[in-house]
Scaffold this motif. Structure first.
Motif, PDB file in Angstrom:
ATOM      1  N   ALA A   5       1.352  -1.226  -0.415  1.00 37.50           N
ATOM      2  CA  ALA A   5      -0.151   0.027  -0.643  1.00 37.50           C
ATOM      3  C   ALA A   5       0.853   1.163   0.635  1.00 37.50           C
ATOM      4  O   ALA A   5       0.429   2.250  -0.492  1.00 37.50           O
ATOM      5  CB  ALA A   5      -0.939   0.179   1.356  1.00 37.50           C
ATOM      6  N   MET A   6       2.025   0.948   0.756  1.00 40.40           N
ATOM      7  CA  MET A   6       2.418   2.271   1.099  1.00 40.40           C
ATOM      8  C   MET A   6       3.476   2.444  -0.634  1.00 40.40           C
ATOM      9  O   MET A   6       3.940   3.772  -1.035  1.00 40.40           O
ATOM     10  CB  MET A   6       3.917   2.211   2.401  1.00 40.40           C
ATOM     11  N   THR A   7       3.967   1.755  -1.238  1.00 41.48           N
ATOM     12  CA  THR A   7       4.109   2.043  -2.633  1.00 41.48           C
ATOM     13  C   THR A   7       3.624   2.179  -3.723  1.00 41.48           C
ATOM     14  O   THR A   7       3.943   3.260  -4.183  1.00 41.48           O
ATOM     15  CB  THR A   7       4.635   0.294  -2.932  1.00 41.48           C
ATOM     16  N   VAL A   8       2.671   1.943  -2.704  1.00 40.76           N
ATOM     17  CA  VAL A   8       0.691   3.181  -4.866  1.00 40.76           C
ATOM     18  C   VAL A   8       1.163   3.837  -3.983  1.00 40.76           C
ATOM     19  O   VAL A   8       1.116   4.884  -4.728  1.00 40.76           O
ATOM     20  CB  VAL A   8      -0.362   2.043  -4.165  1.00 40.76           C
ATOM     21  N   TYR A   9       0.835   4.340  -2.244  1.00 42.30           N
ATOM     22  CA  TYR A   9       1.124   5.824  -2.197  1.00 42.30           C
ATOM     23  C   TYR A   9       2.264   6.367  -2.851  1.00 42.30           C
ATOM     24  O   TYR A   9       2.014   7.896  -3.050  1.00 42.30           O
ATOM     25  CB  TYR A   9       1.044   5.628  -0.788  1.00 42.30           C
ATOM     26  N   GLN A  10       2.979   5.796  -2.564  1.00 44.08           N
ATOM     27  CA  GLN A  10       4.607   6.875  -3.354  1.00 44.08           C
ATOM     28  C   GLN A  10       4.475   6.811  -4.823  1.00 44.08           C
ATOM     29  O   GLN A  10       5.100   8.199  -4.859  1.00 44.08           O
ATOM     30  CB  GLN A  10       5.603   6.007  -2.684  1.00 44.08           C
ATOM     31  N   ALA A  11       3.999   6.100  -5.283  1.00 45.71           N
ATOM     32  CA  ALA A  11       4.207   6.001  -6.959  1.00 45.71           C
ATOM     33  C   ALA A  11       3.186   7.340  -6.753  1.00 45.71           C
ATOM     34  O   ALA A  11       3.453   7.899  -7.909  1.00 45.71           O
ATOM     35  CB  ALA A  11       3.854   4.743  -7.235  1.00 45.71           C
ATOM     36  N   ARG A  12       2.072   7.440  -6.798  1.00 52.66           N
ATOM     37  CA  ARG A  12       0.692   8.903  -6.647  1.00 52.66           C
ATOM     38  C   ARG A  12       1.536   9.660  -6.472  1.00 52.66           C
ATOM     39  O   ARG A  12       1.227  10.665  -7.108  1.00 52.66           O
ATOM     40  CB  ARG A  12      -0.796   8.412  -6.498  1.00 52.66           C
ATOM     41  N   LYS A  13       2.175   9.800  -5.003  1.00 51.81           N
ATOM     42  CA  LYS A  13       2.435  11.165  -4.808  1.00 51.81           C
ATOM     43  C   LYS A  13       4.245  10.994  -5.431  1.00 51.81           C
ATOM     44  O   LYS A  13       4.268  12.645  -6.016  1.00 51.81           O
ATOM     45  CB  LYS A  13       3.230  10.862  -3.145  1.00 51.81           C
ATOM     46  N   LEU A  14       4.876  10.668  -5.717  1.00 46.15           N
ATOM     47  CA  LEU A  14       6.065  11.169  -7.416  1.00 46.15           C
ATOM     48  C   LEU A  14       5.655  10.724  -8.552  1.00 46.15           C
ATOM     49  O   LEU A  14       6.633  11.565  -9.487  1.00 46.15           O
ATOM     50  CB  LEU A  14       6.910  10.453  -6.853  1.00 46.15           C
ATOM     51  N   GLY A  15       4.368  10.530  -8.686  1.00 47.10           N
ATOM     52  CA  GLY A  15       3.972  10.964 -10.217  1.00 47.10           C
ATOM     53  C   GLY A  15       4.553   9.828 -11.086  1.00 47.10           C
ATOM     54  O   GLY A  15       4.839   9.953 -12.521  1.00 47.10           O
ATOM     55  N   ILE A  16       5.075   8.669 -10.567  1.00 47.30           N
ATOM     56  CA  ILE A  16       5.247   7.705 -11.439  1.00 47.30           C
ATOM     57  C   ILE A  16       4.374   6.721 -12.165  1.00 47.30           C
ATOM     58  O   ILE A  16       3.565   5.936 -11.300  1.00 47.30           O
ATOM     59  CB  ILE A  16       6.608   6.751 -10.777  1.00 47.30           C
ATOM     60  N   ALA A  17       4.208   7.545 -13.396  1.00 50.00           N
ATOM     61  CA  ALA A  17       2.515   6.837 -14.004  1.00 50.00           C
ATOM     62  C   ALA A  17       2.860   4.922 -14.152  1.00 50.00           C
ATOM     63  O   ALA A  17       1.843   4.734 -14.696  1.00 50.00           O
ATOM     64  CB  ALA A  17       2.008   7.453 -15.132  1.00 50.00           C
ATOM     65  N   ASN A  18       3.969   5.173 -14.728  1.00 57.21           N
ATOM     66  CA  ASN A  18       4.453   3.394 -15.498  1.00 57.21           C
ATOM     67  C   ASN A  18       4.216   2.317 -14.366  1.00 57.21           C
ATOM     68  O   ASN A  18       4.645   1.398 -14.811  1.00 57.21           O
ATOM     69  CB  ASN A  18       5.812   3.596 -15.716  1.00 57.21           C
ATOM     70  N   PHE A  19       4.444   2.915 -12.955  1.00 54.03           N
ATOM     71  CA  PHE A  19       4.216   1.721 -12.191  1.00 54.03           C
ATOM     72  C   PHE A  19       2.885   0.795 -11.939  1.00 54.03           C
ATOM     73  O   PHE A  19       1.738   1.715 -11.750  1.00 54.03           O
ATOM     74  CB  PHE A  19       4.585   2.439 -10.721  1.00 54.03           C
ATOM     75  N   SER A  20       2.898  -0.244 -11.121  1.00 55.20           N
ATOM     76  CA  SER A  20       1.510  -1.063 -11.117  1.00 55.20           C
ATOM     77  C   SER A  20       1.576  -1.943  -9.933  1.00 55.20           C
ATOM     78  O   SER A  20       2.757  -2.678 -10.370  1.00 55.20           O
ATOM     79  CB  SER A  20       0.279  -1.376 -13.094  1.00 55.20           C
ATOM     80  N   LEU A  21       0.163  -2.510  -9.531  1.00 58.75           N
ATOM     81  CA  LEU A  21       0.290  -3.678  -7.993  1.00 58.75           C
ATOM     82  C   LEU A  21      -0.439  -4.621  -9.260  1.00 58.75           C
ATOM     83  O   LEU A  21      -1.761  -4.462  -9.157  1.00 58.75           O
ATOM     84  CB  LEU A  21       0.064  -2.622  -7.011  1.00 58.75           C
ATOM     85  N   LEU A  22      -0.385  -5.948  -9.515  1.00 59.44           N
ATOM     86  CA  LEU A  22      -0.785  -6.269  -9.388  1.00 59.44           C
ATOM     87  C   LEU A  22      -1.659  -7.621  -7.776  1.00 59.44           C
ATOM     88  O   LEU A  22      -1.036  -8.317  -7.355  1.00 59.44           O
ATOM     89  CB  LEU A  22      -0.259  -7.743 -10.814  1.00 59.44           C
ATOM     90  N   VAL A  23      -2.626  -7.488  -7.527  1.00 59.90           N
ATOM     91  CA  VAL A  23      -2.870  -7.543  -6.060  1.00 59.90           C
ATOM     92  C   VAL A  23      -4.121  -8.304  -6.046  1.00 59.90           C
ATOM     93  O   VAL A  23      -4.384  -8.930  -6.885  1.00 59.90           O
ATOM     94  CB  VAL A  23      -4.527  -6.544  -5.844  1.00 59.90           C
ATOM     95  N   SER A  24      -3.520  -9.347  -4.544  1.00 60.33           N
ATOM     96  CA  SER A  24      -3.740 -10.565  -4.041  1.00 60.33           C
ATOM     97  C   SER A  24      -3.855 -10.731  -2.991  1.00 60.33           C
ATOM     98  O   SER A  24      -3.083 -11.900  -2.773  1.00 60.33           O
ATOM     99  CB  SER A  24      -3.183 -12.182  -5.328  1.00 60.33           C
ATOM    100  N   HIS A  25      -4.065  -9.197  -2.136  1.00 60.26           N
ATOM    101  CA  HIS A  25      -3.986  -9.332  -0.772  1.00 60.26           C
ATOM    102  C   HIS A  25      -5.670 -10.571  -0.273  1.00 60.26           C
ATOM    103  O   HIS A  25      -6.537 -10.487   0.010  1.00 60.26           O
ATOM    104  CB  HIS A  25      -4.001  -8.185  -0.349  1.00 60.26           C
ATOM    105  N   VAL A  26      -5.053 -11.346   0.853  1.00 57.70           N
ATOM    106  CA  VAL A  26      -5.985 -12.212   1.904  1.00 57.70           C
ATOM    107  C   VAL A  26      -5.674 -11.958   2.851  1.00 57.70           C
ATOM    108  O   VAL A  26      -5.077 -11.705   3.470  1.00 57.70           O
ATOM    109  CB  VAL A  26      -5.996 -13.531   1.135  1.00 57.70           C
ATOM    110  N   ARG A  27      -6.887 -12.017   3.864  1.00 57.74           N
ATOM    111  CA  ARG A  27      -7.263 -11.384   5.144  1.00 57.74           C
ATOM    112  C   ARG A  27      -7.515 -12.728   6.444  1.00 57.74           C
ATOM    113  O   ARG A  27      -7.879 -13.252   5.490  1.00 57.74           O
ATOM    114  CB  ARG A  27      -8.457 -10.130   5.211  1.00 57.74           C
ATOM    115  N   VAL A  28      -7.344 -12.737   7.242  1.00 62.93           N
ATOM    116  CA  VAL A  28      -7.308 -14.126   8.232  1.00 62.93           C
ATOM    117  C   VAL A  28      -8.518 -14.137   8.760  1.00 62.93           C
ATOM    118  O   VAL A  28      -8.755 -14.922   8.777  1.00 62.93           O
ATOM    119  CB  VAL A  28      -6.292 -14.394   9.326  1.00 62.93           C
ATOM    120  N   PRO A  29      -9.380 -13.382   9.379  1.00 66.47           N
ATOM    121  CA  PRO A  29     -10.321 -13.704  10.310  1.00 66.47           C
ATOM    122  C   PRO A  29     -11.448 -14.065   9.108  1.00 66.47           C
ATOM    123  O   PRO A  29     -12.099 -14.888  10.108  1.00 66.47           O
ATOM    124  CB  PRO A  29     -10.226 -12.076  11.060  1.00 66.47           C
ATOM    125  N   PRO A  30     -11.784 -13.844   7.917  1.00 67.75           N
ATOM    126  CA  PRO A  30     -12.499 -14.337   7.540  1.00 67.75           C
ATOM    127  C   PRO A  30     -12.635 -16.306   6.982  1.00 67.75           C
ATOM    128  O   PRO A  30     -13.213 -16.363   7.003  1.00 67.75           O
ATOM    129  CB  PRO A  30     -13.142 -13.545   6.077  1.00 67.75           C
TER     130      PRO A  30
END
Length: 374
Positions: free
Chosen positions: A148-173
């Protein structure tokens, strides 16, 4: 070494084992929901030292293992495209998709790179403004904050050629889904300490009360595991079902407020598919709408994916705790770390990999290390 030697002390381990043996009066089945804990258990033979009444069931605690096949195939498709630099942690490169893996894509000429942090991928994006750089963001609550911090930094720094392929899961469910299963035998949980160090323990009392199971937050060293088992067994023997924190050196009830704030800003909760298990409601994260431009699935519009699991692979049953790895007919024969059928044999936290590495080939043989610690 602080917090290592102290938690591998053979004499203290024996005392904890004696206490467990003296406490237990009937059969109990406990599930650890962390692949790191599974490897500690199998490496040190903890499950073989416990009373025969206490069974440890290995749950879906390996983030690599539960990443769905469809997402793996999407990663393969994106990594194969011209102009893409695909970045990932090394343990994802040999995870089989439908017919190939990321190593295979690299062998075919794809630019697939191993990195040690998502910020490494962001740096690569800055250094290669004419290329699309994608980071494969998988894992539980532990790895989600830096992504999450990396995506936040990418937007803050204006780095438009970066993206995240997301597959995050949560334990309680996932714990809830396990308890609602008609095949469930679990009577108590050892919760993952690193997950709780981020998220805290506030999501667990409702599960403990609602399903009548003790949930003990547990660390990763041999004494951590034994103390978690001791507390869970003691609760069960007394008919108690509450959350206990047996990992106070790392876990606070409120977790890490800064990390949770970053997650709340960048991600939003969504339904997620778990490999071998299926879709679990509200069990994952995706990028929030204001960060959607950094979503690799959205950017690359990967569609038409047709997945196919090997028919002989029973990793789904392993992940649900329905069978032990050696009970799969392919284990150790057709399926080995060099020729894996499923992610549970590839990942450094996979249950099948642990059983193979520590020679639990038939389920009763002793592990390589005869001592419960060290």
């Amino acid at each position: 070494m602080k917090y290592i030697d102290e938690f591998q002390d053979p004499e203290l381990a024996r005392r904890l084992l004696d206490d467990i043996h003296a406490t237990v009066t009937r059969p109990w089945a406990l599930m650890e929901v962390c692949g790191g804990q599974t490897h500690t258990i199998i490496r040190h033979g903890i499950d073989q030292l416990l009373p025969k009444e206490v069974e440890l069931i290995h749950g879906p605690g390996c983030p690599v293992c539960v990443t769905p096949l469809e997402v793996i195939d999407k990663a393969l498709e994106i990594a194969s495209r011209p102009g893409v630099i695909f970045c990932s942690f090394g343990d994802m490169l040999r995870v089989p998709g439908t017919g190939r893996d990321l190593f295979g894509v690299r062998g075919e000429g794809g630019d697939v790179r191993v990195v040690y942090s998502p910020l490494d991928a962001l740096r690569i994006a800055r250094e290669n403004p004419d290329r699309e750089v994608v980071f494969f963001g998988i894992g539980f609550e532990t790895t989600a904050p830096p992504n999450a911090m990396t995506v936040y930094q990418a937007r803050k720094l204006g780095i438009a050629n970066f993206s995240l392929l997301v597959s995050h899961v949560r334990v309680p469910p996932a714990i809830e889904a396990i308890m609602r299963s008609s095949d469930c035998r679990v009577q108590g949980f050892l919760a993952a300490g690193h997950v709780c160090s981020v998220m805290g323990t506030e999501e667990y009392p409702e599960l403990a009360d609602g399903f009548g199971v003790p949930i003990v937050v547990t660390g990763f060293e041999p004494l951590d595991i034994l103390e978690g088992v001791r507390r869970a067994v003691r609760q069960l023997e007394h008919g108690e079902y509450r959350v206990e924190n047996a990992y106070p050196r790392a876990v606070r009830p409120e977790g890490n407020p800064a990390a949770k704030a970053m997650l709340a800003d960048v991600f939003e909760v969504t339904d997620r598919a778990w490999r071998g298990i299926g879709v679990i409601p509200d069990s994952g994260w995706r990028l929030a709408e204001r960060y959607r431009e950094y979503d690799a699935e959205h950017r690359f519009s990967v569609t038409g994916i047709t997945t196919r699991e090997p028919a002989e692979c029973r990793s789904g049953e392993v992940l649900q705790g329905l069978i032990k790895p050696h009970e799969c007919e392919a284990f150790g024969g057709v399926c080995t770390p060099r020729t894996p059928l499923g992610a549970t044999m590839v990942s450094s936290e996979g249950a099948c990999a642990a059983y193979y590495l520590y020679r639990r080939l038939g389920g009763t043989s002793a592990p390589l290390e005869a001592s419960p610690v060290g």
